[in-house]
Write an enzyme that holds these catalytic residues in place. Structure first.
Site, PDB file in Angstrom:
ATOM      1  N   HIS A  52      27.145  45.376  45.992  1.00 54.45           N
ATOM      2  CA  HIS A  52      27.071  46.079  44.706  1.00 54.45           C
ATOM      3  C   HIS A  52      26.129  45.298  43.784  1.00 54.45           C
ATOM      4  O   HIS A  52      26.498  44.283  43.202  1.00 54.45           O
ATOM      5  CB  HIS A  52      28.466  46.170  44.097  1.00 54.45           C
ATOM      6  CG  HIS A  52      28.592  47.185  42.995  1.00 54.45           C
ATOM      7  ND1 HIS A  52      27.514  47.800  42.415  1.00 54.45           N
ATOM      8  CD2 HIS A  52      29.697  47.687  42.353  1.00 54.45           C
ATOM      9  CE1 HIS A  52      27.948  48.649  41.482  1.00 54.45           C
ATOM     10  NE2 HIS A  52      29.260  48.603  41.435  1.00 54.45           N
ATOM     11  N   ASN A  88      24.880  49.002  38.236  1.00 53.89           N
ATOM     12  CA  ASN A  88      25.842  49.370  37.185  1.00 53.89           C
ATOM     13  C   ASN A  88      26.216  48.248  36.226  1.00 53.89           C
ATOM     14  O   ASN A  88      27.306  48.239  35.658  1.00 53.89           O
ATOM     15  CB  ASN A  88      27.115  49.958  37.801  1.00 53.89           C
ATOM     16  CG  ASN A  88      26.853  51.302  38.443  1.00 53.89           C
ATOM     17  OD1 ASN A  88      25.740  51.814  38.386  1.00 53.89           O
ATOM     18  ND2 ASN A  88      27.867  51.884  39.067  1.00 53.89           N
ATOM     19  N   ASN A 119      27.620  49.864  31.386  1.00 54.84           N
ATOM     20  CA  ASN A 119      28.063  48.512  31.039  1.00 54.84           C
ATOM     21  C   ASN A 119      27.026  47.750  30.217  1.00 54.84           C
ATOM     22  O   ASN A 119      26.854  46.542  30.357  1.00 54.84           O
ATOM     23  CB  ASN A 119      28.469  47.733  32.299  1.00 54.84           C
ATOM     24  CG  ASN A 119      29.716  48.307  32.927  1.00 54.84           C
ATOM     25  OD1 ASN A 119      30.700  48.564  32.238  1.00 54.84           O
ATOM     26  ND2 ASN A 119      29.686  48.535  34.237  1.00 54.84           N
ATOM     27  N   THR A 123      36.190  53.734  41.715  1.00 54.17           N
ATOM     28  CA  THR A 123      37.301  52.884  41.274  1.00 54.17           C
ATOM     29  C   THR A 123      38.484  53.749  40.870  1.00 54.17           C
ATOM     30  O   THR A 123      38.355  54.644  40.050  1.00 54.17           O
ATOM     31  CB  THR A 123      36.851  51.999  40.096  1.00 54.17           C
ATOM     32  OG1 THR A 123      35.829  51.112  40.558  1.00 54.17           O
ATOM     33  CG2 THR A 123      38.008  51.193  39.531  1.00 54.17           C
ATOM     34  N   TYR A 169      26.826  45.035  36.738  1.00 54.44           N
ATOM     35  CA  TYR A 169      27.699  43.945  37.178  1.00 54.44           C
ATOM     36  C   TYR A 169      26.858  42.712  37.501  1.00 54.44           C
ATOM     37  O   TYR A 169      25.670  42.655  37.189  1.00 54.44           O
ATOM     38  CB  TYR A 169      28.576  44.419  38.338  1.00 54.44           C
ATOM     39  CG  TYR A 169      29.514  45.532  37.914  1.00 54.44           C
ATOM     40  CD1 TYR A 169      30.489  45.310  36.937  1.00 54.44           C
ATOM     41  CD2 TYR A 169      29.388  46.828  38.423  1.00 54.44           C
ATOM     42  CE1 TYR A 169      31.318  46.330  36.508  1.00 54.44           C
ATOM     43  CE2 TYR A 169      30.224  47.845  37.993  1.00 54.44           C
ATOM     44  CZ  TYR A 169      31.189  47.594  37.033  1.00 54.44           C
ATOM     45  OH  TYR A 169      32.013  48.601  36.590  1.00 54.44           O
TER      46      TYR A 169
END
Length: 367
Positions: free
Chosen positions: A177, A180, A237, A25, A182
């Site tokens: 994805h 992580n 996260n 990112t 999400y």
């Protein structure tokens, strides 16, 4: 014996070498639209066997950080077409990472200023990036609301439509994805999923969203163009699972017969230690579970790899090795790995947001 620099097949993708640029990112897509500068950035790195783009939102609701790209509007597709055309002209292969951040967002980034969505209304103790005239600002994520079960089919369809948009934009494939912390990872793991319906409780229920998304995408564009990213034990996260080994063994077993291009595994803590004493995990057993269940996709490893560790991984049976931060400062990383260095050092102050500096101005060998 395979070398890091040998060609390899990953599903429908014929790759010139086993070196992969991991998704990174960089917050340089104003209004979520890819730019010509992004085309330059990816084209500079096209000698990688495979480029995986920065995480790209499948919908406005899936957006979690300022100035990250999307794949849900015509102008975004047009912007990505400029990127993929330039990469292909340079001889590269490129897939895009499809992303819904779930609870890792802020109300100011959501449609109508609403709350982010998640499997359960549990706030992530983490931060996201908002951009101000002074530069990037890290702020606490907003408390999410739990998704109603009737909303979930719409999110699955957002993934399907984004995959089709990716093919329209010229990508060679997509990466789901599911890592992580999400949205998909939030459904997978007990620390974020406290549902009592068909998407919560048992391992099979918590893996339901991932299964539905993967089935929808492979049905839309073909499994040979689809990869998936998993992070069994990363604390990124504010995510955790009470017992990750049986969870991810189950996940790779149901992925195995689908014929995916690759499975992308983050070993340890994303961008951090490869081993976590409080979260032991057997990655060799995970790969064995995938192969034993008939999985033929390329096995991609990621996290803290240098040349020696990458060569060891390929010798040990990995098909692809993803390099992340090394690619920020070394656009010609393949050549530098082949030569054994030297390697440019990345400027952390330019990671998120900005322009050319720290993005497209790192020198190549001999420059």
């Amino acid at each position: 014996m395979s070398s890091l620099f040998d060609p390899v097949q990953a599903g429908s993708l014929s790759l010139a070498n086993r070196i992969v640029m991991a998704p990174l990112t960089r917050n340089r897509a104003p209004q979520a639209v890819p730019t010509p500068l992004m085309a330059t950035y990816y084209t500079q790195r096209a000698s990688a066997g495979l480029l995986i783009t920065e995480a790209t939102a499948i919908s406005h609701q899936g957006q979690g950080y300022a100035d990250v790209p999307g794949l849900y509007a015509p102008e975004q597709i047009a912007g990505w077409q400029g990127v993929t055309a330039a990469v292909h002209a340079a001889g590269g292969k490129i897939v895009t990472q499809l992303w819904h951040v779930g609870r890792v967002s802020h109300t100011s980034l959501q449609p109508g200023g609403g709350a982010p969505v998640a499997p359960s209304a549990i706030a992530a103790k983490t931060k996201t990036v908002l951009l101000t005239p002074e530069g990037p600002t890290f702020v606490d994520t907003s408390t999410p609301r739990a998704l109603d079960i009737g909303e979930i089919p719409g999110i699955v369809d957002d993934y399907r439509r984004a995959a089709l948009a990716a093919i329209e934009a010229g990508f060679d494939g997509v990466e789901i994805h599911a890592a992580n912390g999400y949205l998909i990872d939030q459904f997978l793991k007990t620390g974020a999923n406290q549902r009592s319906d068909a998407y919560g409780g048992t391992i099979d229920n918590r893996a339901r969203l991932l299964r539905e998304v993967t089935t929808a995408i492979t049905g839309a564009i073909g499994a040979g163009k689809v990869g998936i990213r998993l992070s069994p034990v990363t604390p990124a996260n504010d995510i955790v699972d009470a017992d990750p080994q049986p969870l991810f063994d189950h996940v790779v077993r149901f992925l195995a017969p689908l014929g995916l291009a690759y499975v992308h595994i983050i070993e340890g803590s994303t961008g951090g230690p490869r081993e976590l004493p409080d979260r032991p995990f057997d990655y060799a057993a995970l790969r064995a579970a995938y192969r034993d269940a008939g999985g033929t996709g390329a096995w991609m490893v990621n996290n803290g790899y240098d040349l020696a560790l990458a060569e060891q991984a390929v010798t040990g049976g990995a098909d692809l090795v993803a390099f992340g931060r090394s690619y920020i400062a070394n656009p010609d990383l393949v050549a530098r790995l082949r030569a054994g260095g030297p390697f440019n050092k990345a400027d952390k102050n330019t990671f998120y947001g900005g322009g050319e500096h720290g993005y497209t101005d790192y020198p190549t060998l001999g420059a």
